[in-house]
Design a protein around this motif. Structure first.
Motif, PDB file in Angstrom:
ATOM      1  N   ALA A 189       0.865  -1.349   0.084  1.00 12.67           N
ATOM      2  CA  ALA A 189      -0.082  -0.075   0.004  1.00 12.67           C
ATOM      3  C   ALA A 189       0.905   1.343  -0.002  1.00 12.67           C
ATOM      4  O   ALA A 189       0.539   2.038  -0.700  1.00 12.67           O
ATOM      5  N   ASN A 190       1.938   1.386   0.807  1.00 11.97           N
ATOM      6  CA  ASN A 190       2.719   2.518   0.777  1.00 11.97           C
ATOM      7  C   ASN A 190       4.215   2.357   0.159  1.00 11.97           C
ATOM      8  O   ASN A 190       5.133   2.654   0.748  1.00 11.97           O
ATOM      9  N   GLN A 191       3.771   1.873  -1.023  1.00 12.72           N
ATOM     10  CA  GLN A 191       5.324   1.519  -1.637  1.00 12.72           C
ATOM     11  C   GLN A 191       5.408   2.097  -3.058  1.00 12.72           C
ATOM     12  O   GLN A 191       4.165   2.271  -3.694  1.00 12.72           O
ATOM     13  N   PHE A 192       6.620   2.709  -3.124  1.00 12.26           N
ATOM     14  CA  PHE A 192       6.919   3.065  -4.672  1.00 12.26           C
ATOM     15  C   PHE A 192       8.070   2.456  -5.341  1.00 12.26           C
ATOM     16  O   PHE A 192       8.909   1.745  -4.449  1.00 12.26           O
ATOM     17  N   ASP A 193       7.755   2.145  -6.670  1.00  8.50           N
ATOM     18  CA  ASP A 193       8.845   1.495  -7.283  1.00  8.50           C
ATOM     19  C   ASP A 193       9.764   2.638  -8.172  1.00  8.50           C
ATOM     20  O   ASP A 193       9.102   3.179  -9.098  1.00  8.50           O
ATOM     21  N   LEU A 194      10.751   3.088  -7.854  1.00 11.65           N
ATOM     22  CA  LEU A 194      11.592   4.194  -8.132  1.00 11.65           C
ATOM     23  C   LEU A 194      12.131   3.782  -9.297  1.00 11.65           C
ATOM     24  O   LEU A 194      12.666   2.672  -9.721  1.00 11.65           O
ATOM     25  N   SER A 195      12.285   4.750 -10.372  1.00 13.73           N
ATOM     26  CA  SER A 195      13.332   4.498 -11.312  1.00 13.73           C
ATOM     27  C   SER A 195      14.729   4.224 -10.797  1.00 13.73           C
ATOM     28  O   SER A 195      15.117   4.686  -9.560  1.00 13.73           O
ATOM     29  N   GLU A 196      15.677   3.788 -11.474  1.00 18.82           N
ATOM     30  CA  GLU A 196      16.945   3.369 -10.931  1.00 18.82           C
ATOM     31  C   GLU A 196      17.710   4.445 -10.633  1.00 18.82           C
ATOM     32  O   GLU A 196      18.345   4.658  -9.772  1.00 18.82           O
TER      33      GLU A 196
END
Length: 165
Positions: free
Chosen positions: A128-135
């Motif tokens: 729920a409180n997660q981001f998948d950031l660009s490298e």
């Protein structure tokens, strides 16, 4: 006559020193007030992060199509700071184009940041409180070898191209 002129000049000089002293005092007071005001504003901006939410972040490499913009290759910000958001944050696409401030708070932090990222995609496997950031974005705040980091995040405000937390 000359003696009176000299005395008058000395009296004037003494009076001017008092006026100069008062003026210096006023300038000093104004300077203190000015510095206090600037510092207060900066602290208010800095501690606006009190609204930050704890979460986690991972990273991924650029991929299209994205849930926000499909195959449009111009969707990715030139600075490389973009992210995919969890379903809860993504909110059915409402987060597309929105910016979030992300600060690394746990193991693996490299002292960089906080950073601002633009949401360009959905991360269906994220919590729920997660981001998948660009490298690129991830490496600005943490060591990529760690893979998963603890973060604090908050949505940024936008006005005519300006972004602030």
């Amino acid at each position: 006559m000359q003696m009176q002129e000299v005395r008058w000049s000395l009296d004037n000089l003494a009076g001017d020193n008092q006026g100069l002293s008062e003026m210096t005092s006023n300038i000093r007071t104004f300077s203190y007030i000015y510095v206090f005001t600037i510092v207060s504003c900066m602290l208010a901006l800095e501690f606006n992060g009190a609204e930050a939410i704890a979460g986690t972040a991972t990273y991924y490499t650029e991929s299209t199509p994205s849930a926000c913009y499909g195959d449009d290759s111009s969707q990715f910000p030139s600075d490389g700071n973009f992210a995919a958001a969890s379903s809860a944050i993504f909110n059915g696409g409402a987060a597309c184009g929105q910016y979030y401030t992300i600060a690394c708070t746990g193991n693996g932090c490299n002292g960089g940041g906080p950073i601002s990222v633009e949401i360009v995609d959905l991360c269906p496997g994220c919590a729920a409180n997660q981001f998948d950031l660009s490298e690129t974005a991830f490496s600005k705040i943490a060591d990529t070898a760690v893979g998963v980091i603890d973060i604090d995040y908050s949505q940024c405000q936008q006005y005519r191209g300006l972004i602030w937390s």
